[in-house]
Design a protein around this motif. Structure first.
Motif, short mmCIF file in Angstrom:
data_model
loop_
_atom_site.label_atom_id
_atom_site.label_comp_id
_atom_site.label_asym_id
_atom_site.label_seq_id
_atom_site.Cartn_x
_atom_site.Cartn_y
_atom_site.Cartn_z
N ARG A 1 0.95 -1.17 0.02
CA ARG A 1 0.09 -0.06 -0.05
C ARG A 1 0.59 1.17 0.00
O ARG A 1 0.58 2.05 -0.69
CB ARG A 1 -0.90 0.05 1.15
CG ARG A 1 -1.89 -1.15 1.24
CD ARG A 1 -2.96 -0.79 -0.05
NE ARG A 1 -3.49 0.33 -0.10
CZ ARG A 1 -4.59 0.96 0.48
NH1 ARG A 1 -5.16 0.18 1.09
NH2 ARG A 1 -5.02 2.06 0.18
N GLU B 1 -10.30 -2.29 -2.11
CA GLU B 1 -10.68 -1.10 -2.94
C GLU B 1 -9.62 -0.84 -3.68
O GLU B 1 -9.57 -0.31 -4.96
CB GLU B 1 -10.83 0.01 -1.82
CG GLU B 1 -11.32 1.74 -2.48
CD GLU B 1 -12.52 1.66 -3.39
OE1 GLU B 1 -12.62 2.02 -4.44
OE2 GLU B 1 -13.43 0.78 -3.03
N TRP B 2 -8.36 -0.81 -3.40
CA TRP B 2 -7.17 -0.62 -4.37
C TRP B 2 -7.12 -1.57 -5.47
O TRP B 2 -6.97 -1.12 -6.66
CB TRP B 2 -6.03 -0.82 -3.49
CG TRP B 2 -4.86 -0.72 -4.61
CD1 TRP B 2 -4.34 0.49 -5.27
CD2 TRP B 2 -4.12 -1.74 -5.03
NE1 TRP B 2 -3.16 0.26 -5.94
CE2 TRP B 2 -2.92 -1.32 -6.01
CE3 TRP B 2 -4.08 -2.98 -4.79
CZ2 TRP B 2 -1.95 -1.91 -6.56
CZ3 TRP B 2 -2.91 -3.79 -5.25
CH2 TRP B 2 -1.96 -3.47 -6.17
N GLU C 1 -0.69 6.97 -3.96
CA GLU C 1 -2.15 7.41 -4.42
C GLU C 1 -2.33 6.78 -6.00
O GLU C 1 -3.33 7.14 -6.44
CB GLU C 1 -2.04 9.07 -4.46
CG GLU C 1 -1.86 9.72 -3.16
CD GLU C 1 -3.09 9.41 -2.26
OE1 GLU C 1 -4.05 9.19 -2.66
OE2 GLU C 1 -2.77 9.07 -0.88
N PRO D 1 -2.52 4.02 -9.02
CA PRO D 1 -3.03 2.62 -9.17
C PRO D 1 -2.05 1.62 -9.26
O PRO D 1 -2.28 0.32 -8.92
CB PRO D 1 -3.86 2.80 -10.26
CG PRO D 1 -3.45 3.50 -11.39
CD PRO D 1 -2.71 4.62 -10.34
N THR E 1 -9.57 -0.57 -8.09
CA THR E 1 -9.05 0.72 -8.62
C THR E 1 -8.12 0.19 -9.90
O THR E 1 -7.90 0.84 -10.92
CB THR E 1 -8.43 1.72 -7.78
OG1 THR E 1 -9.30 2.06 -6.84
CG2 THR E 1 -7.67 2.73 -8.59
N VAL F 1 2.29 1.82 -3.34
CA VAL F 1 1.48 2.39 -4.50
C VAL F 1 1.13 3.78 -4.23
O VAL F 1 1.00 4.57 -5.16
CB VAL F 1 0.18 1.41 -4.58
CG1 VAL F 1 -0.89 1.97 -5.27
CG2 VAL F 1 0.53 -0.16 -5.15
#
Length: 633
Positions: A376, A426-427, A381, A383, A430, A379
Motif C-alpha cells: 500500500r 478497494e485498491w 496514491e 493505481p 482501482t 503504490v
C-alpha cells in the motif's frame, strides 16, 4: 537468471559469472543431496576436468577418482541416474590372458552425493583371478565459482591418513577413507592399491568415503523422518504419470536445505549446480506449487524468510529482500524482492486453505501484514506498483502479483479478524479499472496485454510468457476463484494467444513469441521454455475454463519430461516440436531445479482439480476434462 550476489552461510557460492560464461551442464550427471553434490560425465571416471567431482557446501572435496583394474580402465557400457542423489556406472574389462574377446570382469560404481563411492568387481571367469586395483585420487579444494570460471590452481599434495589420503589447503582439509583399507598408499601419486583374490563368479567391493574435515555427514533433509514433503503417488491411464510425480518429489527432497540458525525451518534451494542456496522468490513459488504435499515446507520457508524482512523506517520497510533478475532484451532487470514480498501473503493464505495449523498462521500473520503495508505504501496514491529502482517500468506481471496479493491478503485478514481488508480490495478494484484501460493494446487480431509501460506511459509490446501471471489469480475462501485483471473477453483472447503456435512450442510455452523482436529459442527470457511458467499457464487456463489450451501445454510438458528422463530442467530450448523430435537441452540450465520439480506437482494437481478449504471443512474437485490421461490420483 539471478545476477551474482555475495556468498552467505546458506549459499553454495554460486559462480559470479554471466550465464553465457557458465560451462555446459546439459550432459552432466548431477547427484544432489544438499549440501552435497557429485557431478560426473557418462565416462564414469572423475578426471578433474571441468566441473567433475564431489562437492560439499560449494567446495570441491574430490576432483579426481580414476579406477584401474589389472592395469586397465574399465570400458563404461552404461551410465545412468538411479535416483536424485545417486548414479550408477557399469564397465567391463578382460582380465584373463588369452581368454577370448569376451569381457570377464564387470566393474560397477555407485556414486552418491553424500560423498560415498562403492566400487564392486564381479568375476565371470572360470578360474580364480588375482586382480590388482588402483584408485588415483586428487583434489584442489576449489570453490565452485572458481571451478566454473576455470581459475583453479594445481592439485594439492596428498598425505597418507588413516585408511586413505588427506589433503590440506588454505580453505580447509579433505580426506578419503577406504573400506577395506588399501594394501598400499602412495601419497606422492595420490594412489590407493589393493590386490584381491576373486573366485569364479565371486565379487569384491571397495567403499570410498569423501568428506570435508570438520563437517558432519551429508544428510538430505528429504530423507529424514522429519521430511516436510509427504509421500504421494500418481496413477493414470498414461504410464508416464507415475514416474513424473515420483521424480518431481525426489528432486524436491534433494534440494531441501535447513536454515543454519534455525535448523527446524527448511526451504528449497533454487537448483543444482549453480544455485544451491535459497532464492526467496523461487523458494516461495516452489513451496506454493508443492502445497498438495503438505504445508510444512511452506511453514519453514515462510518462517525463514520472515526473519529477513526489512524492519525500521524507509521505503523498503516490509520487503523480503531478493536479488535482481534479468528480464530479457526489452526490460531492465526485475526485483525478485518485490516478487517475494507479494508472494509471502499469498502463500500464507493458500497454505491456510491447505491445512496450515492455526498457530503457524498466527505466528506468520504479522509478517504478511507488513508485506501488505509495504504494498500500500509503495503504490501511494497511484493505481500501479512500479519498480523500486528510479525510472523503472510498470510491469504487467508485477501488477498481476500485486492484485493477487491484495485480494488473497484481504481474505486472510478478514478470516483472522484483522483490519485492512477493505482498503486492499478497494485498491484492487482501482487497479483493475486502470489496467484494463492502460495495458490492453487493441489490434485487428483481437489485441494483447502490454508486457509493461515505460515511465512516460509508452507500452512495451512484445508478447511473452510473463502474461501468464494474469491468469494466476489465486483462490479465496470456499474455493472461489479471485477476479483477475482482465475481463472474460480479454482472458479468452490471451488464452488464444498462449495457445497459438507462436507461443506454444509443443513442449511448453516460449518465453517470447517467435515473431517478436529479440526472439531466441535459447534465451532464458527470450524464447526458451521455462517449466514453472508453463505450469502456471496450465493452472490458470484450466481455472478460467480454457481446457483446450491447457491440455495442449500439459501434453507438451509431459512429453518433454519423458525425454528428460522425467527430471525436468528449469528451462530448455523453445524450438518447435515436430514428429520424432526431442526438446533441446539448455546448456546452462539447472537440473534439478526447485520450481521445475514443483511444477510437476502443480500440473498433476491441476488435472485432478482439487481445491481444499480446511478451515471451512470442504474440498472441491473440478477435474480437467481434456487431460491427456483419464484418471490421476
Amino acid at each position: 537468471m539471478h545476477q551474482p550476489t555475495p556468498p552467505s552461510a546458506t549459499d553454495e557460492r554460486r559462480p559470479a559469472l554471466p550465464p553465457s560464461d557458465l560451462p555446459p551442464v546439459h550432459k552432466a550427471m548431477i547427484c544432489v543431496s544438499l549440501p552435497g553434490l557429485a557431478i560426473s560425465t557418462d565416462e564414469g571416471q572423475l578426471t578433474g576436468r571441468g566441473l567433475e567431482g564431489f562437492y560439499r557446501a560449494g567446495r570441491r572435496v574430490l576432483s579426481r577418482c580414476q579406477v584401474r583394474v589389472a592395469g586397465h580402465e574399465p570400458l563404461v557400457v552404461q551410465a545412468r541416474m538411479t535416483s536424485a542423489d545417486r548414479a550408477r556406472f557399469v564397465g567391463t574389462l578382460r582380465a584373463t590372458p588369452h581368454g577370448g574377446p569376451d569381457p570377464d570382469v564387470v566393474v560397477e560404481r555407485i556414486r552418491s552425493a553424500d560423498g560415498v563411492e562403492r566400487i564392486t568387481l564381479r568375476s565371470a571367469a572360470t578360474r580364480p583371478l588375482r586382480l590388482p586395483v588402483e584408485v588415483a585420487l586428487g583434489t584442489d579444494l576449489a570453490d565452485l565459482g572458481a571451478v566454473a570460471a576455470g581459475t583453479v590452481g594445481p592439485e594439492l599434495p596428498a598425505g597418507v591418513h588413516d585408511s586413505g589420503l588427506r589433503w590440506t589447503g588454505p580453505t580447509g582439509n579433505a580426506c578419503v577413507t577406504a573400506d577395506p583399507p588399501p594394501t598400499d598408499a602412495l601419497a606422492s601419486a595420490g594412489l590407493l592399491r589393493w590386490e584381491f583374490d576373486v573366485p569364479p563368479g565371486g565379487s569384491v567391493t571397495v567403499e570410498l568415503r569423501v568428506r570435508l574435515e570438520g563437517a558432519g555427514p551429508v544428510r538430505a533433509v528429504g530423507r529424514t523422518a522429519t521430511s516436510p514433503l509427504a509421500a504421494a503417488r500418481a496413477t493414470g491411464d498414461d504410464p508416464r504419470v507415475r514416474p513424473f510425480l515420483d521424480t518431481s518429489i525426489e528432486d524436491l527432497r534433494a534440494l531441501l536445505v535447513r536454515d543454519p540458525v534455525h535448523p527446524m525451518d527448511v526451504q528449497l534451494a533454487a537448483g543444482a549446480p549453480w544455485r544451491c542456496g535459497p532464492a526467496p522468490a523461487e523458494a516461495l513459488a516452489a513451496a506454493r506449487m508443492a502445497l498438495p504435499l503438505g504445508t510444512r515446507l511452506a511453514a519453514g520457508t515462510l518462517r525463514a524468510l520472515a526473519r529477513t524482512q526489512v524492519r525500521g523506517e524507509g521505503p523498503r520497510t516490509g520487503m523480503i529482500p531478493g536479488p535482481r533478475r534479468d528480464a530479457g532484451a526489452h526490460l531492465p532487470p526485475a526485483c525478485t524482492g518485490t516478487e517475494a514480498t507479494l508472494l509471502f501473503p499469498v502463500l500464507l493464505a493458500e497454505a491456510r486453505r491447505w491445512g496450515l495449523p492455526d498457530r503457524d498462521t498466527e505466528e506468520l500473520l504479522p509478517t504478511a501484514e507488513r508485506c501488505l503495508a509495504w504494498l500500500r505504501a509503495a503504490v501511494g496514491e497511484g493505481p500501479y506498483l512500479r519498480d523500486p529502482q528510479p525510472g523503472g517500468p510498470v510491469r504487467c506481471e508485477t501488477q498481476a502479483r500485486a492484485h493477487r496479493a491484495a485480494l488473497l491478503g484481504a481474505d486472510l485478514l478478514d478470516a483472522l479478524g484483522r483490519p485492512g481488508g477493505n482498503g486492499l480490495r478497494e485498491w484492487a478494484r482501482t487497479l483493475r479499472t486502470a489496467f484494463r484501460e492502460d495495458f490492453w493494446i487493441d489490434d485487428p487480431a483481437g489485441g494483447r496485454p502490454a508486457a509493461a509501460r515505460t515511465p512516460d506511459g509508452r507500452p512495451v509490446l512484445p508478447l511473452g510468457v510473463t502474461t501468464v501471471h494474469l491468469l494466476d489469480t489465486g483462490l479465496l475462501g470456499g474455493g472461489e476463484r479471485a477476479p483477475g485483471l482482465l475481463d472474460k473477453v480479454r482472458t479468452e483472447q490471451l488464452a488464444r494467444l498462449l495457445g497459438s503456435p507462436g507461443m506454444d512450442s509443443g513442449w511448453g510455452l516460449r518465453g517470447l513469441g517467435v515473431r517478436e523482436t529479440g526472439h531466441n529459442p535459447f534465451g532464458h527470457r527470450g524464447g526458451a521454455v521455462r517449466v514453472s511458467e508453463t505450469a502456471t499457464a496450465v493452472s490458470g487456463l484450466a481455472a478460467a475454463g480454457h481446457e483446450k489450451e491447457a491440455g495442449s501445454l500439459l501434453r507438451g510438458v509431459l512429453a518433454a519430461a519423458e525425454a528428460f528422463g522425467h527430471r525436468l530442467p528449469e528451462m530448455y530450448g523453445g524450438e518447435q516440436r515436430t514428429e520424432g523430435s526431442a526438446p533441446l537441452p539448455h546448456p546452462a540450465a539447472c537440473r534439478p531445479a526447485a520450481t521445475a520439480a514443483a511444477a510437476g506437482v502443480l500440473l498433476l494437481t491441476t488435472v485432478v482439480g482439487i481445491r481444499p478449504d480446511v478451515p471451512a471443512g470442504t474440498v472441491t474437485l473440478r477435474p480437467l476434462r481434456g487431460a491427456p490421461w483419464a484418471r490421476s490420483v
